[in-house]
Design an enzyme around this catalytic site. Sequence first.
Site, PDB file in Angstrom:
ATOM      1  N   SER A  68       0.868  -1.184   0.000  1.00  0.00           N
ATOM      2  CA  SER A  68       0.000   0.000   0.000  1.00  0.00           C
ATOM      3  C   SER A  68       0.893   1.218   0.000  1.00  0.00           C
ATOM      4  CB  SER A  68      -0.876   0.005   1.261  1.00  0.00           C
ATOM      5  OG  SER A  68      -1.548   1.240   1.396  1.00  0.00           O
ATOM      6  N   TYR A  81      -1.947  -0.063  10.632  1.00  0.00           N
ATOM      7  CA  TYR A  81      -2.039  -0.440   9.221  1.00  0.00           C
ATOM      8  C   TYR A  81      -0.789   0.006   8.464  1.00  0.00           C
ATOM      9  CZ  TYR A  81      -3.645  -0.734   4.405  1.00  0.00           C
ATOM     10  OH  TYR A  81      -3.749  -1.029   3.066  1.00  0.00           O
TER      11      TYR A  81
END
Length: 142
Positions: A68, A81
């Site tokens: 990501s 995250y």
Amino acid sequence: ACEVYNVASIHCMIACAGVMYFTEMKNTLMDQWDQTIDVNCKGVTNCMGAVIPAMVEAKGGKIITITSDAGCRLFPTLAVYCASKHFCETLTEITRRELVGTGVTLHTIQPGDVKGTELILQNSDTSAAAKMGVEIGKLVGE
């Protein structure tokens, strides 16, 4: 988790594991942190471990890790995250360096925001969601 049926003939493995919870660290949602680490970090690690020996023996293979942009950028309310995706970036890069000359190559893909993502549907930290401008139980960008 990664289930391998015929490791001897594996040529490519794509690790696309991810859960994403908007959480403020002060709210200590440890169950969500644990799930993030279990899926995003351990999932990728276990899948690599399942295929690398056979790929090295076969003198070739490709591992692609979907990470990501959050692995390289820092977003408020996404500390765990972001850290998990940075883990995947680091794991892939170090493993790539370790496997130079074996015929096994490793790559990462860093998608950014994805309209309509279901990644946050299980979020429960309303203060974190509000800070990010998203609604609990709603798709992002819809």
